[in-house]
Motif scaffolding. Structure first.
Motif, PDB file in Angstrom:
ATOM      1  N   THR A  95       0.817  -1.215   0.000  1.00  0.00           N
ATOM      2  CA  THR A  95       0.000   0.000   0.000  1.00  0.00           C
ATOM      3  C   THR A  95       0.849   1.263   0.000  1.00  0.00           C
ATOM      4  OG1 THR A  95      -0.109   0.196   2.402  1.00  0.00           O
ATOM      5  CG2 THR A  95      -1.796  -1.146   1.355  1.00  0.00           C
ATOM      6  N   THR A  96       2.151   1.096   0.163  1.00  0.00           N
ATOM      7  CA  THR A  96       2.965   2.307   0.323  1.00  0.00           C
ATOM      8  C   THR A  96       3.594   2.819  -0.970  1.00  0.00           C
ATOM      9  OG1 THR A  96       4.936   1.029   0.893  1.00  0.00           O
ATOM     10  CG2 THR A  96       3.514   1.692   2.697  1.00  0.00           C
ATOM     11  N   ALA A 132      -0.670   2.852  -4.168  1.00  0.00           N
ATOM     12  CA  ALA A 132      -1.451   3.719  -3.290  1.00  0.00           C
ATOM     13  C   ALA A 132      -2.393   4.600  -4.104  1.00  0.00           C
ATOM     14  CB  ALA A 132      -0.530   4.573  -2.427  1.00  0.00           C
ATOM     15  N   SER A 133      -1.930   5.035  -5.262  1.00  0.00           N
ATOM     16  CA  SER A 133      -2.761   5.911  -6.088  1.00  0.00           C
ATOM     17  C   SER A 133      -3.929   5.145  -6.692  1.00  0.00           C
ATOM     18  CB  SER A 133      -1.929   6.526  -7.211  1.00  0.00           C
ATOM     19  OG  SER A 133      -0.896   7.304  -6.666  1.00  0.00           O
ATOM     20  N   LEU A 135      -5.324   2.593  -5.371  1.00  0.00           N
ATOM     21  CA  LEU A 135      -6.233   2.401  -4.243  1.00  0.00           C
ATOM     22  C   LEU A 135      -7.060   3.650  -3.997  1.00  0.00           C
ATOM     23  CD1 LEU A 135      -7.264   0.758  -1.865  1.00  0.00           C
ATOM     24  CD2 LEU A 135      -5.316   1.574  -0.531  1.00  0.00           C
ATOM     25  N   GLN A 136      -6.389   4.791  -4.025  1.00  0.00           N
ATOM     26  CA  GLN A 136      -7.097   6.050  -3.779  1.00  0.00           C
ATOM     27  C   GLN A 136      -8.172   6.265  -4.850  1.00  0.00           C
ATOM     28  OE1 GLN A 136      -5.388   8.489  -1.383  1.00  0.00           O
ATOM     29  NE2 GLN A 136      -6.279  10.435  -1.934  1.00  0.00           N
ATOM     30  N   GLU A 195     -11.091   3.952  -4.151  1.00  0.00           N
ATOM     31  CA  GLU A 195     -11.865   4.423  -3.002  1.00  0.00           C
ATOM     32  C   GLU A 195     -12.752   5.594  -3.397  1.00  0.00           C
ATOM     33  OE1 GLU A 195     -13.169   6.267   0.611  1.00  0.00           O
ATOM     34  OE2 GLU A 195     -12.061   7.210  -1.019  1.00  0.00           O
ATOM     35  N   GLU A 196     -12.177   6.488  -4.170  1.00  0.00           N
ATOM     36  CA  GLU A 196     -12.909   7.675  -4.602  1.00  0.00           C
ATOM     37  C   GLU A 196     -14.170   7.285  -5.378  1.00  0.00           C
ATOM     38  OE1 GLU A 196     -10.132  10.370  -6.415  1.00  0.00           O
ATOM     39  OE2 GLU A 196     -11.724  11.121  -7.732  1.00  0.00           O
ATOM     40  N   PRO A 198       5.155  12.004  -7.203  1.00  0.00           N
ATOM     41  CA  PRO A 198       5.099  13.434  -6.858  1.00  0.00           C
ATOM     42  C   PRO A 198       6.465  14.049  -6.621  1.00  0.00           C
ATOM     43  CG  PRO A 198       3.706  12.120  -5.386  1.00  0.00           C
ATOM     44  CD  PRO A 198       4.373  11.161  -6.301  1.00  0.00           C
TER      45      PRO A 198
END
Lengths: 345, 345
Positions: B78-79, B84-85, B87-88, B91-92, B285
């Motif tokens: 998840t890191t 992670a993106s 996953l985000q 979720e969104e 990023p």
DNA sequence: GACCCCTATGTGACCGGTCACAATCCTGGC
DNA sequence: GCCAGGATTGTGACCGGTCACATAGGGGTC
């Protein structure tokens, strides 16, 4: 020997019961490890379970018994290193206890949106872990109804938003203190600070650790420069600081900010650590490989996540209560980005 | 007007029913927006719901109706930024449809452990999204029983591990192709590649895009250097490559690897982009803020996550089926780390 | 041999919703 | 004024488990 063909409804305990020639209650006893079941019966039931590929429905279990073996993690973000690591730690500990992990992202800091998100999480049943490192998280923690089992992962233990809820924290204050002392001990007159968005209206733990170190050393205090979470914020802050020749040491609220600051200093032609020293916070995985590599303070986020779960687990089940407020000890990691100030003033 | 005091059992539809003077079925109709309920009755029921603070139990809903409005995301990590993106993004999209999001981490690539994790996820009910960018994920996707609704987020669309399952992918091949062409167009004789762990035994999409560009340009092909996911792997690979003076351009399987490579080149005294050009993959990023800032290929991971959810949503509910295989277009981002090769050979 | 207790197992109700079907009300058409 | 038929509303069973209690067999013990 699962030779079944068609996609059919999964087996229930009653199916197993008839297959094994016992009552459903006996099956229930077997899957729950109840002592008073005759060994031969147990064998028969287990065989039937195996043959039918029975799996106990988590949904039915939750409905009937109330206990749901689930945690929902509420967080403002999943991509930042710290947050993601905490989440990973929670998941790890939860999996070990065969708890399901849910996640809810607090996209906006808007009261109504947060309340909605908290309600949604509550509907899932089970416990809640709120990562309250930022305003959205703090609000969410505050919005959790008192009767819900919840653990907060907070920045400042001194001011828990809701005293009824237990929390875990990493000692950010101590970490900032150590980092600042390190920079001062190299000979810098003072240390400037680029802050992450504060979780409260008051100063954050990191800010106060920094300030405390300055006071103890009698060093002049400056106002913290407000940053954001990402490198862009650090870059903006770094540009301001780069213009001030008096600035020789900068502590950043996290490693991403530090990265931005490093870049800004580079663009301004100020060398690190020759002219300016920079220290970060968190020890993100990339920090060791930057050029210059970043002096920072390592925090055990994964461990923090595990602790949060352990604490929640204790709240949810009588069994193993744990030490209420575990603290992980921060560790200063000195690398290339910090050094003595320029020789002459 | 919720003036209730004690922590009591939450209100059920029967409580609401008696409070409103109707049957529980009518309450059910109201909360489901069934058309044939007299407006005045509806008002009364809604008032009762409001007063008692009624919330429909997701658990009971799932048990009774079968549909659970939940997704579980299976991932190896998840890191990392990409994961992670995604996953985000999931979720969104899930939140917008008021789906609950669960997460399961595939800590080991061990068959048994993965099978166990898949079963756990299946027990939760609802759909599954498997991030199959790595061996663990690919295995997990393969281990999902055919009858379960699942969507894979895969690297190579050409070889879905299980043809029965739909999938989404980002065009990694095209992205690698673009990045390689970019480096070649700057005048480099060839481009070396530091690979992420392949998701399959065969070559990954990234690898084949790179190779294709070399072939088309008639450039000599070298064996990809095997890296890991993190900067440490890149560092190790970079040290090897730095020793070879013929190496003037390096493409890396992700930005973290590139960071490690950059560092290794720095330590070896080889300047970037003066002597060696480096390109990454993903546009994390921090890549824009490195020194030198990193040339990379941007992939819309968040969008990929959203697509994955949309696809699963279509599988779960008849309503809005979506375009089966959405692809996001990769975008080359040229920054400081790439430039022409050194003037003389 | 009666009595008691412990072991092993079964029965009915319930968790909080949904589903299928039945029952009642109302209204227009003839 | 009577009846068909849609609009409203209610009833019983069920989803897959658990819980509380009842029931049937063995040993001891006296």
């Amino acid at each position: 020997m699962n030779v079944t063909g068609h996609t059919r409804r999964p087996a229930s305990i009653r199916d197993v019961a008839t297959a094994a020639g016992v009552s459903y209650q006996t099956v229930s006893r077997v899957i729950n490890g109840h002592p008073s079941v005759k060994p031969t019966t147990r064998e028969r039931v287990l065989a039937a379970i195996d043959e039918l590929g029975f799996r106990r429905s988590a949904t039915a279990l939750a409905l009937a018994s109330g206990r749901s073996r689930a945690v929902t993690v509420l967080t403002a973000n999943t991509t930042h290193y710290g947050y993601a690591s905490i989440l990973q730690g929670i998941e790890e500990a939860a999996r070990a206890e065969s708890y399901a992990v849910g996640i809810g992202v607090l996209e906006s800091a808007d009261e109504a949106a947060i309340a909605a998100e908290v309600r949604r999480a509550a509907d899932t049943g089970g416990g809640l872990i709120v990562i309250a490192y930022d305003p959205a998280g703090v609000r969410a923690l505050g919005a959790v109804p008192a009767e819900l089992p919840v653990v907060g992962v907070v920045e400042t233990p001194a001011s828990p938003p809701d005293p009824g809820h237990p929390w875990v924290w990493a000692d950010d204050r101590e970490a900032a203190y150590q980092a600042t002392r390190h920079l001062l001990s190299l000979g810098h007159e003072t240390v400037h600070y680029v802050a992450i968005p504060s979780s409260t209206r008051r100063t954050s733990a990191r800010t106060s650790g920094w300030r405390q170190a300055l006071r103890e050393a009698g060093a002049p205090e400056s106002r913290p420069v407000q940053g954001s979470w990402g490198p862009a914020g650090g870059h903006a802050a770094g540009r301001k600081l780069a213009r001030d020749p008096a600035v020789t040491a900068i502590l950043c609220g996290n490693d991403d900010l530090a990265l931005g600051v490093l870049r800004a200093l580079h663009e301004a032609g100020r060398s690190v650590p020759g002219e300016v020293s920079v220290a970060g916070f968190d020890d993100a995985p990339h920090s060791a490989y930057l050029t210059p590599s970043l002096t920072t303070v390592r925090l055990d986020f994964t461990g923090l996540g595990r602790s949060a779960f352990a604490l929640l687990h204790g709240v949810l089940e009588e069994s193993a209560r744990v030490d209420p407020h575990p603290v992980s000890v921060p560790e200063l990691v000195v690398r290339e980005s910090s050094g003595p100030p320029p020789a002459t003033v």
